[in-house]
Structure formats: structure tokens, C-alpha cells
Design a protein around this motif. Structure first.
Motif, PDB file in Angstrom:
ATOM      1  N   THR A 266       0.833  -1.201   0.000  1.00 44.55           N
ATOM      2  CA  THR A 266       0.000   0.000   0.000  1.00 44.55           C
ATOM      3  C   THR A 266       0.873   1.258   0.000  1.00 44.55           C
ATOM      4  N   PRO A 267       0.282   2.424  -0.358  1.00 45.36           N
ATOM      5  CA  PRO A 267       1.040   3.680  -0.303  1.00 45.36           C
ATOM      6  C   PRO A 267       1.607   3.967   1.088  1.00 45.36           C
ATOM      7  N   GLY A 268       0.873   3.591   2.144  1.00 41.50           N
ATOM      8  CA  GLY A 268       1.369   3.826   3.494  1.00 41.50           C
ATOM      9  C   GLY A 268       2.641   3.049   3.784  1.00 41.50           C
ATOM     10  N   ASN A 269       2.718   1.830   3.289  1.00 41.08           N
ATOM     11  CA  ASN A 269       3.922   1.027   3.449  1.00 41.08           C
ATOM     12  C   ASN A 269       5.083   1.668   2.693  1.00 41.08           C
ATOM     13  N   ALA A 270       4.797   2.179   1.494  1.00 41.47           N
ATOM     14  CA  ALA A 270       5.826   2.846   0.695  1.00 41.47           C
ATOM     15  C   ALA A 270       6.328   4.106   1.394  1.00 41.47           C
ATOM     16  N   LYS A 271       5.423   4.840   2.057  1.00 42.81           N
ATOM     17  CA  LYS A 271       5.830   6.038   2.802  1.00 42.81           C
ATOM     18  C   LYS A 271       6.789   5.671   3.926  1.00 42.81           C
ATOM     19  N   ALA A 272       6.490   4.565   4.621  1.00 39.81           N
ATOM     20  CA  ALA A 272       7.370   4.127   5.703  1.00 39.81           C
ATOM     21  C   ALA A 272       8.745   3.744   5.163  1.00 39.81           C
ATOM     22  N   ALA A 273       8.770   3.065   4.010  1.00 37.42           N
ATOM     23  CA  ALA A 273      10.041   2.693   3.384  1.00 37.42           C
ATOM     24  C   ALA A 273      10.850   3.939   3.032  1.00 37.42           C
ATOM     25  N   THR A 274      10.164   4.955   2.516  1.00 40.28           N
ATOM     26  CA  THR A 274      10.839   6.212   2.169  1.00 40.28           C
ATOM     27  C   THR A 274      11.378   6.904   3.408  1.00 40.28           C
ATOM     28  N   TYR A 275      10.607   6.905   4.480  1.00 36.43           N
ATOM     29  CA  TYR A 275      11.048   7.538   5.732  1.00 36.43           C
ATOM     30  C   TYR A 275      12.322   6.880   6.251  1.00 36.43           C
ATOM     31  N   ILE A 276      12.338   5.541   6.251  1.00 37.60           N
ATOM     32  CA  ILE A 276      13.506   4.801   6.743  1.00 37.60           C
ATOM     33  C   ILE A 276      14.722   5.084   5.861  1.00 37.60           C
TER      34      ILE A 276
ATOM     35  N   ALA B   1      24.095  -1.300   1.144  1.00 30.21           N
ATOM     36  CA  ALA B   1      24.608  -2.671   1.116  1.00 30.21           C
ATOM     37  C   ALA B   1      25.336  -2.935  -0.194  1.00 30.21           C
ATOM     38  N   LYS B   2      26.158  -3.941  -0.214  1.00 28.38           N
ATOM     39  CA  LYS B   2      27.003  -4.288  -1.354  1.00 28.38           C
ATOM     40  C   LYS B   2      26.241  -4.327  -2.666  1.00 28.38           C
ATOM     41  N   GLU B   3      26.759  -3.605  -3.665  1.00 34.15           N
ATOM     42  CA  GLU B   3      26.235  -3.602  -5.034  1.00 34.15           C
ATOM     43  C   GLU B   3      24.803  -3.065  -5.146  1.00 34.15           C
ATOM     44  N   MET B   4      24.318  -2.412  -4.106  1.00 34.86           N
ATOM     45  CA  MET B   4      22.990  -1.796  -4.169  1.00 34.86           C
ATOM     46  C   MET B   4      23.122  -0.307  -4.440  1.00 34.86           C
ATOM     47  N   THR B   5      22.275   0.206  -5.329  1.00 34.50           N
ATOM     48  CA  THR B   5      22.324   1.627  -5.677  1.00 34.50           C
ATOM     49  C   THR B   5      21.401   2.467  -4.802  1.00 34.50           C
ATOM     50  N   SER B   6      20.539   1.790  -4.027  1.00 30.68           N
ATOM     51  CA  SER B   6      19.675   2.484  -3.074  1.00 30.68           C
ATOM     52  C   SER B   6      19.588   1.622  -1.824  1.00 30.68           C
ATOM     53  N   TYR B   7      18.842   2.095  -0.841  1.00 31.60           N
ATOM     54  CA  TYR B   7      18.670   1.312   0.385  1.00 31.60           C
ATOM     55  C   TYR B   7      17.598   0.226   0.231  1.00 31.60           C
TER      56      TYR B   7
ATOM     57  N   LEU C  12       4.810  -4.360  -5.779  1.00 33.21           N
ATOM     58  CA  LEU C  12       6.190  -4.342  -5.306  1.00 33.21           C
ATOM     59  C   LEU C  12       6.252  -3.798  -3.887  1.00 33.21           C
ATOM     60  N   GLY C  13       6.990  -4.484  -3.048  1.00 37.11           N
ATOM     61  CA  GLY C  13       7.303  -3.992  -1.719  1.00 37.11           C
ATOM     62  C   GLY C  13       8.799  -3.793  -1.625  1.00 37.11           C
ATOM     63  N   GLN C  14       9.247  -3.362  -0.456  1.00 38.51           N
ATOM     64  CA  GLN C  14      10.672  -3.083  -0.303  1.00 38.51           C
ATOM     65  C   GLN C  14      11.167  -3.521   1.065  1.00 38.51           C
ATOM     66  N   ASN C  15      12.288  -4.226   1.083  1.00 39.46           N
ATOM     67  CA  ASN C  15      13.091  -4.346   2.294  1.00 39.46           C
ATOM     68  C   ASN C  15      14.074  -3.188   2.282  1.00 39.46           C
ATOM     69  N   ILE C  16      14.299  -2.532   3.406  1.00 33.34           N
ATOM     70  CA  ILE C  16      15.227  -1.404   3.469  1.00 33.34           C
ATOM     71  C   ILE C  16      16.467  -1.815   4.243  1.00 33.34           C
ATOM     72  N   LEU C  17      17.635  -1.646   3.603  1.00 36.51           N
ATOM     73  CA  LEU C  17      18.897  -2.113   4.157  1.00 36.51           C
ATOM     74  C   LEU C  17      19.877  -0.964   4.344  1.00 36.51           C
ATOM     75  N   GLY C  18      20.416  -0.850   5.542  1.00 36.00           N
ATOM     76  CA  GLY C  18      21.505   0.096   5.818  1.00 36.00           C
ATOM     77  C   GLY C  18      22.711  -0.681   6.308  1.00 36.00           C
ATOM     78  N   PHE C  19      23.915  -0.170   6.039  1.00 30.95           N
ATOM     79  CA  PHE C  19      25.120  -0.975   6.279  1.00 30.95           C
ATOM     80  C   PHE C  19      26.194  -0.165   6.993  1.00 30.95           C
ATOM     81  N   VAL C  20      26.753  -0.765   8.024  1.00 31.30           N
ATOM     82  CA  VAL C  20      27.930  -0.210   8.695  1.00 31.30           C
ATOM     83  C   VAL C  20      29.063  -1.211   8.498  1.00 31.30           C
ATOM     84  N   GLU C  21      30.044  -0.840   7.694  1.00 34.38           N
ATOM     85  CA  GLU C  21      31.132  -1.765   7.377  1.00 34.38           C
ATOM     86  C   GLU C  21      32.075  -1.928   8.557  1.00 34.38           C
ATOM     87  N   GLY C  22      32.487  -3.172   8.791  1.00 30.80           N
ATOM     88  CA  GLY C  22      33.408  -3.458   9.875  1.00 30.80           C
ATOM     89  C   GLY C  22      34.847  -3.189   9.489  1.00 30.80           C
ATOM     90  N   THR C  23      35.736  -3.526  10.389  1.00 35.61           N
ATOM     91  CA  THR C  23      37.155  -3.277  10.153  1.00 35.61           C
ATOM     92  C   THR C  23      37.861  -4.590   9.803  1.00 35.61           C
TER      93      THR C  23
END
Length: 538
Positions: free
Chosen positions: A73-83, A95-101, A306-317
Motif C-alpha cells: 500500500t502507499p502507506g507502506n511505501a511512505k514508511a520505506a521512504t522515511y527509513i 549494502a554491497k552492489e545496491m544503488t539504493s537502500y 512491489l514492496g521493499q526491504n530497506i537495508l543500511g550498512f555499517v562496514e566493519g574493520t
């Protein structure tokens, strides 16, 4: 017998052999001093997780504007955009090889438009007299025939076949559940008390191969089956992927009541009974042709969204190839009429906590104190539809699951249940010791050192009737052998209701839980050795 032996026997006999996993409660030592000095970096960055910031996030995510965040739904898409925007504000890596979150996830929604059964002039109603799953049938508009073939158990095995000598292409068949059994209750197919592999699914697959156009399965407990599968039968059924382009491997089918079965059988009841007795007594099939006009409507609405999983990445050392996953689902139930199911606790609270954890680890990295292992912050959709977003990620991982060390899952952490009305400083912990004793000990140690929460393992018991271990997104990691720990506040009167709103959230409690989780992740991502996997996958 010595006193020591008697004591040992008493201890052995006192052990509950069914209690394979911890199910007690760890109560903190009231006199113990927790580490609060910010010279400890874990304390310093955990303290960036605040009740005030949690309120800001949740007030947006669980607002009426987001319309309950239902998948597709549009509400789910809004939440994905917010995140995604929040991750961008943090300047968090993708995340690796991703052009967006966003990891795109396709869902097929299907719902009956017209589904009825007619036998002669008698109409039978869906959900009352029979059940048909929209996602498991092709939606062939109208299926009809002048007769129905009673085909015993619908099995086609070298040791027993209902199909032998029958040409059933284009026919409608009626079958029983189960398989033929001898007098001693052993199977004619296996020859033992162990039943064969002829499940309903396998019967439907063989029916498809024989060209059967409709299978009617006699079900004695229609009401019970409806109660068990209500969500899939009422409203839209949701599946992963675009199913509109796939040819189904199973025949169209419906589960019919004994009332419908008797109407179809009519005056040939004795022949059907004789046929079934012959199957059980001699292990030989015997079909019966039933001359009753049958028609069924199978018209359905089907949409791919279409739905979306939203991924953010903090690379380790130095251990960056090893991945710690921190997950929560951001979808909820959407709207029902004019009522918005805001889902503040379920799971706006978990989503908000993950955002705060992402902020804390990003700040640590920016200050030169990033984790040794990489951390993937994974906000998934489709949980309320059957853990679908996390299932998709596990099947299509951005990082090899072999390198995924652990999943920390957060699903409902903002409320207080009835048991803890007088003690909000608690959390239920599920799964921590099922695959890794290291994981369980680390969380306990972090709580003793920093948290001071009551840790309740009631729902971790294998005998827990709620089976929460199998009902949130961590399970899609656990079933792949990845240790997982699930934080949960228990259910309450507003669970899955429109009354699950922001004003009822205990943000101080959320903050305390969030900080404990931070300390646990900090240890998991920075310790020398990867946690051991010493449990059994179930």
C-alpha cells in the motif's frame, strides 16, 4: 547405596527431559552496580539511543498518514521512504552492489471474486460448506462436469494406485485424506506404522500430471481448518514473487464438507463404503463413478505489487566479511474501513529501535570506533503476510548466509504486558540458546553489566503453545542455521487492533531495551571469535 548416589539419582529424576531450552526468568541483582561511565565506549554510544528520539520516529511511522503500513500500500511505501531518508541523513552506506537502500520484493495478491459450488440446483457456500485457497488455484472461471469420480485416496504408488486403469484427464475427482491402512494400522504402502510420503500436496501434484481438472478433498472439520487458515482464506492471500506467470504444479482443488460429499455420492453410498473398505482390507483401489452434475466458480482477482526491504550498512574493520544482522518488520495491518491500524507497538516500536541502533553505530564509526564485524540493519516488509520480506532476503541475501554470524530481531518492545504491570523494566527473550550457547551468555552478561532488566524466557520454551519462536522474522535466519535472538514485550489488549497507538508506548522502557540490545550487538560485533553454533536447527 551411598548418600551421594541417592542425591545424584534425585537430581537426574528431577530433570525435565522435555525442557530442552531455557524457560525461566533472570531477575537482576538489585544491589549490583551497572556500568554507566561513558569512558566505556559501549556506554557512550548506547546513550545516544534516547526516548525523545524514539518518540519522534514513532510519531511519524505510526501516524494516520501512514495508514497502518500494510504491505503493498502507499502507506507502506511512505514508511520505506522515511527509513531510507533517515539512513541517508546518517550518511549510512548502502549494502554491497545496491544503488539504493531498497531491496525490491514482488508480492502476488489474490482474492476470490466468485467462488461457489453447485450440485444439481443446490448451492454451497465458501467458508461454510467448503474451503478453497485463492493462491493455490489457477482461477479457471467455471469448472463443471456431469459426473464426479470417487477415487479413494488419490494415490499413485507402485505398491498402491487409485489411478491404475483409469483415464482421468479432464475429470473431477473426489478423494479422502490419508492413505489405506491394514487392520493393525500399518500402511499398505510402507508396510510399517510409519505413514508414506503421500501428503495432500503430493496427491495434488500427481492429479495434475494425470490431467485432472479438479480435486475435491473430503474434510471432516471445515470450521477447524478455517480457524487455522483464516488469514489466507478471508481477504487477500499473499505470496512471494510474480505468480501470475508461473504454471502451477498442483491441480485445482477444494476441501469439501461431509455434507457436500454425501450430496455428490447420493444413492451410491454403499458402493463408496465398499470401495473404501476394499482399499483398507486388501490394499486394492476401487473407483466409483458418481452421476451428479457438478459446477464450481473459481473466478479470482490477482495483482502483483512491489514492496521493499530497506537495508543500511555499517562496514566493519578487520572482520568486515562477517555480518551481524539487526532486523525488524516495518509493515502492519493497514486499514479496515475507516479504522487505521497504526501498529505503534507492532512493529513501529521495533522499527524505531533499529533506527536508533543504526544511528548509534553510525556515530561510533564516524568517531573512529566502528565495529570489527559489519552490521546490516534490515527493515523488512511482509511480516504480517507470513514473514515474506525476511524469507525473500534469506533466499536472496546480499551477503552470503555462511558469513552471517547472527540475527538480532526486534518485534514489539514498547509496551508492558499484564504479567509485568508493576515492573516495566523487563523483556521477553526468545531463541537465544537454541542455536548458540555463546549468544545466550553474551546477552545475559551484557544485561548484568549494563542493562539490569528482567529477562523472561517463558516464550522460549519448546512447549510454549504460542510458538513465537516460529512467528517473527528471525526464524528465516534460524532455519538456515544462523543463531538468532528475538526481543519481545508480550501481547496486550491492543495487539492487532486499531487501538495500538503511540500514546500507549512506554518510551523509557523502549530506551532501556534498545540500549541493552546495543550492548549485545557491540559485543557480538567486536569480540575476537565468532559465536559458536552448537544447537540443532528446528
Amino acid at each position: 547405596m551411598t548418600k551421594q548416589v541417592i542425591i545424584l539419582l534425585f537430581i537426574i529424576l528431577s530433570i525435565d527431559v522435555n525442557a530442552q531450552y531455557i524457560s525461566g526468568v533472570t531477575v537482576p541483582n538489585a544491589n549490583a552496580k551497572l556500568v554507566v561511565d561513558e569512558s566505556d565506549l559501549s556506554v557512550k554510544f548506547a546513550n545516544t539511543i534516547t526516548a525523545e528520539d524514539m518518540l519522534k520516529h514513532l510519531s511519524v511511522l505510526a501516524s494516520d498518514e501512514y495508514e497502518g503500513r500494510e504491505t503493498g500500500t502507499p502507506g507502506n511505501a511512505k514508511a520505506a521512504t522515511y527509513i531510507s531518508k533517515f539512513f541517508s541523513t546518517l550518511k549510512m552506506a548502502k549494502a554491497k552492489e545496491m544503488t539504493s537502500y531498497a531491496q525490491q520484493v514482488a508480492f502476488t495478491f489474490s482474492k476470490w471474486e466468485d467462488v461457489d459450488i453447485f450440485i444439481d440446483s443446490t448451492r454451497y457456500k465458501h467458508l461454510w460448506d467448503f474451503l478453497a485457497f485463492p493462491n493455490m488455484n489457477s482461477g479457471a472461471n467455471v469448472i463443471q462436469s456431469d459426473n464426479v469420480v470417487y477415487l479413494g485416496f488419490g494415490i499413485d504408488d507402485p505398491k498402491y494406485s487409485d489411478y491404475k486403469g483409469n483415464k482421468l484427464a479432464g475429470k473431477i475427482i473426489m478423494i479422502n485424506k490419508g492413505e489405506p491402512l491394514k487392520k493393525d494400522s500399518t500402511s499398505w504402502i510402507t508396510g510399517t506404522s510409519q505413514m508414506s510420503e503421500w501428503t495432500t500436496e503430493k496427491k495434488l501434484e500427481i492429479a495434475k500430471k494425470h490431467g485432472v481438472k479438479m480435486v475435491l478433498i473430503i474434510e471432516e472439520d471445515i470450521k477447524g481448518m478455517l480457524a487455522k487458515h483464516r488469514r489466507k482464506l478471508i481477504g487477500f492471500s499473499v505470496e512471494l514473487g510474480d505468480k501470475t506467470k508461473e504454471e502451477r504444479t498442483s491441480a485445482n482443488h477444494a476441501y469439501i464438507s461431509s455434507t457436500i460429499a454425501k450430496d455428490i455420492i447420493g444413492k451410491k453410498g454403499k458402493k463408496v463404503i465398499k470401495s473404501r473398505k476394499r482399499s483398507n482390507k486388501k490394499g486394492k483401489a476401487c473407483d466409483v463413478k458418481l452421476k451428479k452434475p457438478f459446477m464450481m466458480n473459481l473466478s479470482k482477482e490477482e495483482n502483483v505489487l512491489l514492496g521493499q526491504n530497506i537495508l543500511g550498512f555499517v562496514e566493519g574493520t578487520d572482520k568486515k566479511d562477517e555480518i551481524v544482522v539487526v532486523s525488524a518488520h516495518y509493515d502492519h495491518l493497514g486499514k479496515r474501513g475507516d479504522d487505521v491500524y497504526n501498529g505503534a507497538d507492532d512493529n513501529g516500536s521495533g522499527t524505531t529501535t533499529v533506527l536508533e541502533l543504526a544511528k548509534a553505530f553510525t556515530l561510533a564509526k564516524s568517531a573512529g570506533h566502528g565495529p570489527r564485524r559489519s552490521i546490516l540493519f534490515l527493515l523488512v516488509t511482509g511480516e504480517e503476510k507470513g514473514l515474506l520480506g525476511s524469507e525473500y532476503y534469506a533466499a536472496n541475501p546480499i551477503y552470503d548466509l555462511k558469513n552471517t554470524v547472527v540475527d538480532i530481531n526486534i518485534d514489539m518492545v514498547g509496551r508492558v504486558d499484564e504479567k509485568y504491570t508493576d515492573n516495566p523494566n523487563y523483556i521477553y527473550v526468545i531463541g537465544s540458546d537454541r542455536l548458540s550457547t555463546d549468544l545466550h551468555k553474551i546477552n545475559e552478561d551484557m544485561n548484568t553489566k549494563y542493562g539490569g532488566l528482567t529477562l523472561d524466557y517463558t516464550y522460549n520454551s519448546e512447549s510454549d503453545p504460542n510458538r513465537y519462536y516460529y512467528r517473527s522474522d528471525h526464524y528465516n535466519f534460524a532455519k538456515n542455521g544462523i543463531p538468532a535472538i528475538f526481543f519481545f514485550n508480550g501481547v496486550h489488549a491492543d495487539y492487532h487492533k486499531a487501538s495500538d497507538t503511540v500514546d500507549k508506548i512506554n518510551f523509557k522502557k523502549m530506551q532501556n531495551v534498545g540500549r541493552l540490545i546495543f550492548h549485545t550487538i557491540w559485543e557480538l560485533s567486536n569480540r575476537n571469535n565468532r559465536i559458536v553454533v552448537d544447537g540443532i536447527i528446528k
